[in-house]
Design a protein around this motif. Structure first.
Motif, PDB file in Angstrom:
ATOM      1  N   GLN A 186     -12.545 -63.746 -16.209  1.00 35.34           N
ATOM      2  CA  GLN A 186     -11.442 -63.470 -15.636  1.00 35.34           C
ATOM      3  C   GLN A 186     -11.598 -62.122 -14.612  1.00 35.34           C
ATOM      4  O   GLN A 186     -12.398 -61.556 -15.291  1.00 35.34           O
ATOM      5  CB  GLN A 186     -10.246 -63.166 -16.754  1.00 35.34           C
ATOM      6  CG  GLN A 186      -9.507 -64.206 -17.299  1.00 35.34           C
ATOM      7  CD  GLN A 186      -8.579 -63.945 -18.100  1.00 35.34           C
ATOM      8  OE1 GLN A 186      -8.651 -62.882 -18.974  1.00 35.34           O
ATOM      9  NE2 GLN A 186      -7.470 -64.663 -18.589  1.00 35.34           N
ATOM     10  N   ASP A 187     -10.481 -61.891 -13.880  1.00 34.45           N
ATOM     11  CA  ASP A 187     -10.507 -60.444 -13.166  1.00 34.45           C
ATOM     12  C   ASP A 187      -9.620 -59.943 -13.968  1.00 34.45           C
ATOM     13  O   ASP A 187      -8.437 -59.537 -13.772  1.00 34.45           O
ATOM     14  CB  ASP A 187      -9.936 -60.819 -11.867  1.00 34.45           C
ATOM     15  CG  ASP A 187      -9.797 -59.386 -11.220  1.00 34.45           C
ATOM     16  OD1 ASP A 187     -10.468 -58.497 -11.400  1.00 34.45           O
ATOM     17  OD2 ASP A 187      -9.297 -59.322  -9.966  1.00 34.45           O
ATOM     18  N   PHE A 188     -10.234 -59.433 -15.267  1.00 32.71           N
ATOM     19  CA  PHE A 188      -9.351 -59.153 -16.356  1.00 32.71           C
ATOM     20  C   PHE A 188      -8.759 -57.532 -15.931  1.00 32.71           C
ATOM     21  O   PHE A 188      -9.369 -56.562 -15.554  1.00 32.71           O
ATOM     22  CB  PHE A 188     -10.117 -58.887 -17.645  1.00 32.71           C
ATOM     23  CG  PHE A 188      -9.183 -58.295 -18.673  1.00 32.71           C
ATOM     24  CD1 PHE A 188      -8.403 -59.195 -19.514  1.00 32.71           C
ATOM     25  CD2 PHE A 188      -9.562 -56.844 -19.185  1.00 32.71           C
ATOM     26  CE1 PHE A 188      -7.669 -58.973 -20.695  1.00 32.71           C
ATOM     27  CE2 PHE A 188      -8.402 -56.719 -20.461  1.00 32.71           C
ATOM     28  CZ  PHE A 188      -7.455 -57.745 -20.902  1.00 32.71           C
ATOM     29  N   ARG A 189      -7.524 -57.609 -16.346  1.00 33.73           N
ATOM     30  CA  ARG A 189      -6.731 -55.974 -16.085  1.00 33.73           C
ATOM     31  C   ARG A 189      -5.897 -56.080 -17.448  1.00 33.73           C
ATOM     32  O   ARG A 189      -5.324 -56.905 -17.876  1.00 33.73           O
ATOM     33  CB  ARG A 189      -5.505 -56.268 -14.880  1.00 33.73           C
ATOM     34  CG  ARG A 189      -6.038 -56.184 -13.363  1.00 33.73           C
ATOM     35  CD  ARG A 189      -4.931 -56.783 -12.674  1.00 33.73           C
ATOM     36  NE  ARG A 189      -5.742 -57.430 -11.450  1.00 33.73           N
ATOM     37  CZ  ARG A 189      -5.482 -56.568 -10.372  1.00 33.73           C
ATOM     38  NH1 ARG A 189      -5.382 -55.233 -10.337  1.00 33.73           N
ATOM     39  NH2 ARG A 189      -6.134 -57.117  -9.230  1.00 33.73           N
ATOM     40  N   LEU A 190      -5.988 -54.844 -17.940  1.00 28.04           N
ATOM     41  CA  LEU A 190      -5.418 -54.532 -19.093  1.00 28.04           C
ATOM     42  C   LEU A 190      -3.958 -54.874 -19.212  1.00 28.04           C
ATOM     43  O   LEU A 190      -3.430 -55.483 -19.938  1.00 28.04           O
ATOM     44  CB  LEU A 190      -5.910 -52.887 -19.479  1.00 28.04           C
ATOM     45  CG  LEU A 190      -5.672 -52.462 -21.032  1.00 28.04           C
ATOM     46  CD1 LEU A 190      -6.044 -53.423 -22.005  1.00 28.04           C
ATOM     47  CD2 LEU A 190      -5.896 -51.180 -21.315  1.00 28.04           C
ATOM     48  N   ALA A 191      -3.291 -54.384 -18.110  1.00 32.65           N
ATOM     49  CA  ALA A 191      -1.770 -54.410 -18.077  1.00 32.65           C
ATOM     50  C   ALA A 191      -1.412 -55.976 -17.839  1.00 32.65           C
ATOM     51  O   ALA A 191      -0.444 -56.088 -18.612  1.00 32.65           O
ATOM     52  CB  ALA A 191      -1.450 -53.694 -16.629  1.00 32.65           C
ATOM     53  N   ASP A 192      -2.322 -56.950 -17.458  1.00 32.67           N
ATOM     54  CA  ASP A 192      -1.812 -58.297 -17.619  1.00 32.67           C
ATOM     55  C   ASP A 192      -2.100 -59.038 -18.853  1.00 32.67           C
ATOM     56  O   ASP A 192      -1.684 -59.973 -18.717  1.00 32.67           O
ATOM     57  CB  ASP A 192      -2.407 -58.884 -16.310  1.00 32.67           C
ATOM     58  CG  ASP A 192      -2.120 -58.357 -14.840  1.00 32.67           C
ATOM     59  OD1 ASP A 192      -0.960 -57.890 -14.863  1.00 32.67           O
ATOM     60  OD2 ASP A 192      -2.817 -58.367 -14.069  1.00 32.67           O
ATOM     61  N   ILE A 226      -5.004 -61.027 -21.391  1.00 35.08           N
ATOM     62  CA  ILE A 226      -5.728 -62.107 -21.436  1.00 35.08           C
ATOM     63  C   ILE A 226      -4.970 -63.178 -20.780  1.00 35.08           C
ATOM     64  O   ILE A 226      -5.453 -64.084 -20.040  1.00 35.08           O
ATOM     65  CB  ILE A 226      -6.296 -62.674 -22.779  1.00 35.08           C
ATOM     66  CG1 ILE A 226      -7.203 -61.595 -23.156  1.00 35.08           C
ATOM     67  CG2 ILE A 226      -6.756 -64.020 -22.546  1.00 35.08           C
ATOM     68  CD1 ILE A 226      -7.730 -61.650 -24.639  1.00 35.08           C
ATOM     69  N   PHE A 227      -3.706 -63.410 -21.186  1.00 40.47           N
ATOM     70  CA  PHE A 227      -2.787 -64.675 -20.732  1.00 40.47           C
ATOM     71  C   PHE A 227      -2.230 -64.395 -19.384  1.00 40.47           C
ATOM     72  O   PHE A 227      -1.825 -65.368 -18.649  1.00 40.47           O
ATOM     73  CB  PHE A 227      -1.712 -64.939 -21.612  1.00 40.47           C
ATOM     74  CG  PHE A 227      -2.235 -65.334 -23.102  1.00 40.47           C
ATOM     75  CD1 PHE A 227      -3.079 -66.497 -23.275  1.00 40.47           C
ATOM     76  CD2 PHE A 227      -2.247 -64.423 -24.144  1.00 40.47           C
ATOM     77  CE1 PHE A 227      -3.592 -66.903 -24.587  1.00 40.47           C
ATOM     78  CE2 PHE A 227      -2.734 -64.546 -25.328  1.00 40.47           C
ATOM     79  CZ  PHE A 227      -3.599 -65.923 -25.439  1.00 40.47           C
ATOM     80  N   GLY A 228      -2.402 -63.065 -18.674  1.00 39.86           N
ATOM     81  CA  GLY A 228      -1.546 -62.874 -17.468  1.00 39.86           C
ATOM     82  C   GLY A 228      -2.717 -62.746 -16.350  1.00 39.86           C
ATOM     83  O   GLY A 228      -2.577 -62.838 -14.884  1.00 39.86           O
ATOM     84  N   SER A 229      -4.155 -62.383 -16.520  1.00 44.71           N
ATOM     85  CA  SER A 229      -4.993 -62.033 -15.916  1.00 44.71           C
ATOM     86  C   SER A 229      -5.567 -63.314 -14.936  1.00 44.71           C
ATOM     87  O   SER A 229      -5.342 -64.371 -15.628  1.00 44.71           O
ATOM     88  CB  SER A 229      -6.167 -61.429 -16.247  1.00 44.71           C
ATOM     89  OG  SER A 229      -5.762 -60.048 -16.843  1.00 44.71           O
ATOM     90  N   ASN A 230      -5.995 -62.917 -13.773  1.00 42.11           N
ATOM     91  CA  ASN A 230      -6.410 -64.469 -12.845  1.00 42.11           C
ATOM     92  C   ASN A 230      -7.882 -64.706 -13.317  1.00 42.11           C
ATOM     93  O   ASN A 230      -8.853 -64.060 -13.552  1.00 42.11           O
ATOM     94  CB  ASN A 230      -6.434 -63.847 -11.354  1.00 42.11           C
ATOM     95  CG  ASN A 230      -4.822 -63.671 -11.151  1.00 42.11           C
ATOM     96  OD1 ASN A 230      -4.250 -64.434 -11.548  1.00 42.11           O
ATOM     97  ND2 ASN A 230      -4.902 -62.918 -10.068  1.00 42.11           N
ATOM     98  N   PHE A 231      -8.036 -66.033 -13.381  1.00 45.34           N
ATOM     99  CA  PHE A 231      -9.363 -66.453 -13.425  1.00 45.34           C
ATOM    100  C   PHE A 231     -10.227 -66.126 -12.350  1.00 45.34           C
ATOM    101  O   PHE A 231      -9.634 -66.679 -11.452  1.00 45.34           O
ATOM    102  CB  PHE A 231      -9.363 -67.929 -14.042  1.00 45.34           C
ATOM    103  CG  PHE A 231      -9.198 -68.053 -15.488  1.00 45.34           C
ATOM    104  CD1 PHE A 231     -10.013 -68.062 -16.381  1.00 45.34           C
ATOM    105  CD2 PHE A 231      -7.766 -68.117 -15.723  1.00 45.34           C
ATOM    106  CE1 PHE A 231      -9.650 -68.006 -17.690  1.00 45.34           C
ATOM    107  CE2 PHE A 231      -7.356 -67.941 -17.294  1.00 45.34           C
ATOM    108  CZ  PHE A 231      -8.246 -68.199 -18.069  1.00 45.34           C
ATOM    109  N   ASN A 232     -11.480 -65.927 -12.216  1.00 48.79           N
ATOM    110  CA  ASN A 232     -12.291 -65.857 -11.264  1.00 48.79           C
ATOM    111  C   ASN A 232     -13.629 -66.523 -11.131  1.00 48.79           C
ATOM    112  O   ASN A 232     -14.804 -66.263 -10.712  1.00 48.79           O
ATOM    113  CB  ASN A 232     -12.519 -64.551 -10.990  1.00 48.79           C
ATOM    114  CG  ASN A 232     -13.499 -63.574 -11.964  1.00 48.79           C
ATOM    115  OD1 ASN A 232     -13.666 -64.179 -12.986  1.00 48.79           O
ATOM    116  ND2 ASN A 232     -13.827 -62.316 -11.700  1.00 48.79           N
TER     117      ASN A 232
END
Lengths: 298, 328
Positions: B67-73, B75-81
């Motif tokens: 993922q393009d992991f963002r703490l605010a989003d 694991i379930f909200g971050s976009n997969f890259n």
């Protein structure tokens, strides 16, 4: 049986004894040196005059430590985690190893559960995901963060399980015929004969809790919550981090620098942290070889 | 291992089938044997739940590696890259040197970790005086029970080039001070030696047990046949512990990417990063030092886990094939 002792044998044995003694000295020398430093004066240590024996013997370092609140606080946290953690580890090891030591006939889903546990030794979620799980379960900054995530040690379970499987079946069969339930069989028949393996595993569990520092470092966000080894880690290996994180230490820092040398107090703290382990393991040594059978060879 | 694997798959299927069966009220496992085995299930519940939460739970977090992991989003909200994190990781200038360092340090420890304990066990086995033998054992076991925080603090002190006792002693026999922990050549060597120093005594237990297991009548027979000590060692002692040595060698393979985090993290410093940085310290720094790069940390961790798992499973299969060893 009479054995003729040849000259070459005598020479070999002399060298052998010398080598073994040297190896043993090599293993304990650093700790003897540590102890000597902790009892020596600041000047003697700075002048590099301390090797095996304390030079200008004094107790200043130990006096300083006992007045050091953070050392006492961290020691107390480690004592707490050890006194809760070790019994919990042992309870879970016993309760898990016993059903898994059964054959498929006695416990249908044995191999499913065995694999359920063994798989976690083969593959891990990883550092950051585990940290997030501990945070999500609300354990950050709580002593349970040092106890619950490591409460189930699969390797220790396997050691105890394999030991239980090596016991003769007839032992519990007789009790079962007499109408004893599984829990009674476990506590009355199985556990008493598992002493070597339980002693070994309990020692490992104690050593684990006493020595753990990494979990304290990542799960505890304030220095005053650190267990002993985490405190030592920041204090001795990375002192700047300690002073940066700590609040209200400026007075303590000034005192620390003025009164005693960092090396002598460091040595004294390390020695106090080693002491409980040194007092325990020699007494359990006789169980190691018997209690450590990891896995089975056909 | 290999033979046991299909069994689980089979049993998982059967669990489903049997749940359906019990709903149809046919006499089945759940109405008869289950009752008898109920105490076993109850015993397993606490450990099962803890492992589910703290060992299987984090496996969900592996998604971060893709993922393009963002703490605010989260694991379930971050976009997969896709594999972007792995591309970034593998193209980092220090990634492959780190892998090289890890392999060198791990291999050194593996080789020394077999030879030294075996040699020590052979020497100790010649001692007949039990009190002497026990005392030596007590002393050499000590370092094994201490944490790397403590051992590292001690080594940093005694290996120091200016006021360390080791360099002080070397100086007495005319050797220039060596900066064991600050020199890129010496650092990995020091890591290998200090780890072997820590473990060789305790590691010898298993070989000592194997040596005690050798049938003493073999030695008596050999003596009658006129075999000297060296011949006895070559033809009785070595073959007697060979399977244990093979087993330990094979099992140690599983640590191929394990450079020893506790040890290195507590002893390395900016001067030796070039040869001293290992995969585990890299994973830690990505995760917890400086700006958190959780996606990269998790990607590096997944890479490590997958490679290690392959080695662990291979080592278990080899151990089963070569010496008939099974972990359970």
């Amino acid at each position: 049986m009479a054995i003729k002792v040849s000259t070459s044998r005598k020479v070999f044995m002399t060298f052998n004894v010398i080598i073994l003694v040297l190896l043993a000295v090599l293993c304990v020398f650093p700790f003897v040196n540590l102890l000597a430093i902790s009892f020596s004066s600041r000047d003697a240590v700075i002048a590099n005059r301390v090797t095996f024996w304390p030079v200008e013997f004094n107790l200043n370092s130990y006096r300083f430590i006992l007045s050091n609140n953070q050392f006492i606080r961290s020691l107390w946290i480690t004592v707490q985690r050890t006194f809760i953690g070790v019994p919990l580890n042992m309870l879970l090891i016993i309760l898990t190893a016993y059903p898994l030591s059964k054959s498929k006939k006695e416990f249908r889903f044995r191999s499913f559960f065995s694999w359920f546990f063994v798989f976690t030794t083969l593959f891990h979620g990883g550092l950051v995901p585990t940290w997030m799980m501990v945070r999500n379960t609300g354990l950050l900054n709580s002593i349970w963060a040092l106890i619950l995530p490591s409460a189930v040690n699969v390797f220790n379970i396997l050691v105890v399980m394999n030991y239980m499987r090596s016991l003769p079946k007839e032992m519990e069969e007789a009790a079962l015929i007499d109408g004893a339930g599984p829990l009674q069989v476990l506590t009355k028949i199985i556990l008493p004969v598992c002493k070597p393996t339980l002693a070994t595993v309990a020692l490992f569990s104690f050593v684990f809790h006493w020595n753990s520092w990494f979990d304290g470092m990542i799960y505890m966000q304030r220095v005053d919550l650190y267990p002993l080894q985490t405190y030592l880690q920041t204090m001795i290996i990375n002192p700047e981090a300690f002073f940066r994180n700590a609040t209200n230490t400026s007075a303590a820092v000034a005192q620390f620098v003025r009164l005693v040398d960092a090396r002598t107090t460091g040595a004294a703290q390390l020695f106090l942290a080693i002491l409980p382990i040194m007092c325990v393991y020699p007494f359990l040594q006789k169980y190691f070889a018997k209690g450590l059978v990891m896995g089975s060879v056909k | 291992m290999k033979r046991l694997y299909p069994v689980i798959c089979f049993e998982i299927e059967r669990t489903d089938n049997e749940m359906q069966q019990s709903q149809k009220k046919k006499p089945s496992y759940w109405s008869k044997d289950f009752k008898k085995e109920l105490p076993f299930y109850l015993m397993l519940i606490p450990a099962f739940v803890l492992v589910l939460v703290y060992s299987y739970g984090p496996m969900v977090g592996i998604a971060m590696a893709f993922q393009d992991f963002r703490l605010a989003d989260g694991i379930f909200g971050s976009n997969f890259n896709g594999l972007d994190n792995f591309r970034t990781l593998f193209s980092m200038p220090n990634f492959w040197p780190v892998i090289r360092n890890t392999l060198i340090i791990a291999l050194g420890k593996m080789i020394g970790g077999i030879i030294v304990p075996v040699g020590f066990a052979l020497l100790l086995n010649e001692i007949r005086h039990m009190g002497f033998k026990k005392s030596i054992q007590t002393m050499v076991y000590l370092p094994n029970f201490l944490s790397w925080v403590i051992l590292a603090s001690i080594f940093i002190d005694i290996l120091s080039p200016s006021d360390g006792v080791v360099n002080h002693m070397l100086g007495m026999i005319g050797i220039e001070p060596i900066f064991f922990l600050g020199d890129t050549t010496w650092f990995p060597i020091t890591m290998i030696f200090t780890e072997i120093w820590r473990m060789f005594g305790f590691g010898a237990i298993i070989y000592l047990a194997a040596l005690t297991g050798i049938d003493p009548t073999l030695y008596e027979a050999a003596q009658i046949d006129g075999a000297n000590r060296i011949k006895q060692t070559l033809h009785i002692t070595f073959p007697g512990i060979l399977s244990t040595v093979i087993l330990m060698t094979v099992l140690s393979m599983s640590g191929v990417l394990d450079g020893g985090f506790d040890q290195i993290f507590n002893m390395y410093n900016p001067a030796v990063m070039e040869t001293g940085d290992i995969l585990d310290t890299l994973i830690f720094r990505f995760g917890f030092q400086g700006t958190p790069q959780w996606a990269l940390s998790t990607a590096a961790n997944l890479f490590r886990s997958v490679v290690s798992t392959i080695f662990v499973v291979t080592s278990y299969i080899l151990a089963d094939r070569l010496v008939g060893y099974r972990i359970f």
